[in-house]
Design a protein around this motif. Structure first.
Motif, mmCIF file in Angstrom:
data_model
loop_
_atom_site.group_PDB
_atom_site.id
_atom_site.type_symbol
_atom_site.label_atom_id
_atom_site.label_comp_id
_atom_site.label_asym_id
_atom_site.label_seq_id
_atom_site.Cartn_x
_atom_site.Cartn_y
_atom_site.Cartn_z
ATOM 1 N N ALA A 42 -1.165 0.160 -7.191
ATOM 2 C CA ALA A 42 -2.064 -0.089 -6.053
ATOM 3 C C ALA A 42 -2.862 1.181 -5.752
ATOM 4 O O ALA A 42 -4.088 1.137 -5.586
ATOM 5 N N VAL A 62 2.066 -2.573 -0.113
ATOM 6 C CA VAL A 62 0.602 -2.619 -0.270
ATOM 7 C C VAL A 62 -0.033 -3.159 1.017
ATOM 8 O O VAL A 62 0.373 -4.202 1.541
ATOM 9 N N SER A 66 -7.283 -8.347 -4.467
ATOM 10 C CA SER A 66 -7.728 -7.073 -3.907
ATOM 11 C C SER A 66 -9.159 -7.211 -3.394
ATOM 12 O O SER A 66 -10.008 -7.833 -4.034
#
Ligand SMILES: Cc1cc2nc3c(=O)[nH]c(=O)nc-3n(C[C@H](O)[C@H](O)[C@H](O)COP(=O)(O)OP(=O)(O)OC[C@H]3O[C@@H](n4cnc5c(N)ncnc54)[C@H](O)[C@@H]3O)c2cc1C
Length: 395
Positions: free
Chosen positions: A180, A345, A357
């Protein structure tokens, strides 16, 4: 190294990764799941004491902790507990309800894992186990390249389903968080959740002697409260009420334990003093709590004194200890025994509809690696099923 091209690469072959793989496979996508473990779904197998508490009859956003309490709402309302129960029922897996709506397999967690693996096989999902990930690159905007010990893979969609940090010996790693960050995401600091407390040195000896005693309590702090059993162990305090509050506990804080939630101890002692003044305090209280516990817990509180010799002030002190024990843990047992990982995350940087994302197209995070942590009771698996399902619709 040979390059294998596919549509979807999923890293992590457990609850969330397998669910995502099934859904993407059913849509005709070519899916490969990579995992460094030698077997898929090890945490599923060990879950729920070997019987996998796979969901709960009552699933709500309030059952989850996150820096963004709204994030989980979309996924848990789109793929619900009823959807997973329907799948389990299609496979004729026998299950039962325990308290608080928790659903467990009658026989074995293997039933749930085998069901997911059958669904994967039916959807044409390929799996590469014992596969170490060496590097992840993003050479073009529409392609990810993953180098592994079993060759290189490329895909337009990359799904990170590598879970949290609990039980490192089962293969938990920081991989998902690092990936991430590699792609510009922020990660909330992680800590162990649903984990037993260890005790201060002065509490250790007397608690160890009582190892094995379970007491129905309300355990609370300013953020949450749970009524369930606590379990005294030779290492400290465990049991469902302790595991639940541990997710809401910060180092150095106390938690309040009401050892007799259905009894106002002060009123009880006053009335007993009138009715049977010669009864010893310990005999009176042992009608409500194990005598061994009373003797050790109230060792300096006149337990061998008849009620008539005790003052109201002393009753107040005893009440305070029993109805509002201010317990200060030393620490928790940490990731070694924790069921989950808090933090992860940052949800604000992901789509709550698809888990994609917002920073990098085609990159998805699902399951426990995200900053969503459920209560004890099937909530963590439901989050894995729901988030995996949502990503599976679009990858
Ligand atoms: C003892 C225990 C009992 C539990 N019981 C329950 C229960 O009954 N009910 C419930 O709801 N929840 C339970 N949980 C929590 C639940 O197991 C997790 O929340 C859930 O498994 C998370 O699913 P996941 O797919 O996100 O991650 P995981 O299940 O943790 O899977 C992650 C996968 O990624 C792989 N992986 C990790 N790092 C790498 C890497 N670097 N390279 C390649 N692969 C990697 C791992 O090998 C693993 O297969 C329990 C947890 C524990 C530890």
């Amino acid at each position: 190294m040979k390059l294998t091209e596919t549509d979807v690469l999923i890293i992590g072959a457990s609850a969330s990764g397998l669910m995502c793989a099934i859904e993407a496979g059913k849509r005709g996508r070519k899916v490969i799941v990579l995992d460094h473990a030698n077997k898929a779904g090890k945490k599923i197998l060990m879950s729920g004491g070997g019987r996998c508490n796979f969901t709960n009859y009552s699933i709500d956003a309030e059952n989850y902790l996150s820096h963004n309490p709204h994030f989980c709402k979309s996924a848990i309302s789109r793929y619900t507990q009823w959807d997973f129960i329907a799948l389990v029922s299609d496979y004729n897996i026998p299950f039962h309800e325990r308290q608080h709506g928790q659903l467990f397999c009658d026989d074995s967690s293997k039933d749930v894992l085998n069901m997911l693996l059958s669904e994967c096989a039916a959807a044409g999902v390929e799996m590469r186990l014992s596969c170490d990930i060496v590097a992840v690159a993003h050479p073009t905007p529409d392609m990810f390249q993953v180098s592994t010990s079993k060759g290189d893979f490329s895909a337009a969609s990359l799904v990170v389903a590598t879970g949290g940090l609990s039980i490192p010996k089962m293969g938990a790693t920081t991989f998902g968080y690092k990936l991430a960050e590699q792609f510009g995401h922020s990660v909330w600091p992680t800590t162990a959740g649903l984990v037993p407390f260890t005790v201060q040195p002065h509490d250790k000896a007397w608690l160890a002697e009582l190892s094995g005693i379970a007491i129905d309590c309300v355990v609370s702090n300013e953020r949450a409260g749970f009524r369930e059993n606590i379990l005294l162990t030779h290492r400290g305090l465990s049991g469902p009420a302790i595991l639940q509050i541990s997710s809401y506990w910060k180092a150095g804080e106390t938690v309040e334990i009401n050892l007799l939630p259905d009894l106002d101890v002060y009123e009880f002692l006053i009335s007993q003093q009138q009715q049977r003044p010669n009864t010893l305090l310990k005999n009176c209280l042992s009608e409500h709590l194990p005598k061994r516990f009373i003797t050790a817990f109230l060792s300096d509180e006149h337990i061998d004194t008849p009620l008539q010799e005790l003052s109201k002030k002393q009753f107040k002190q005893i009440t305070e200890k029993l109805n509002a024990w201010a317990f200060k843990p030393n620490s928790t047992e940490g990731y070694r025994t924790a069921e989950v990982t808090l933090g992860g995350v940052n949800c604000d940087e992901l789509s709550s509809q698809t888990m994609e994302s917002k920073k990098v197209n085609g990159l998805y995070f699902i399951g426990e690696v995200i900053d969503i942590t459920g209560w004890l009771g099937g909530y963590n698996f439901q989050w894995s099923w729901s988030s995996g399902w949502c990503a599976g619709q679009v990858v």
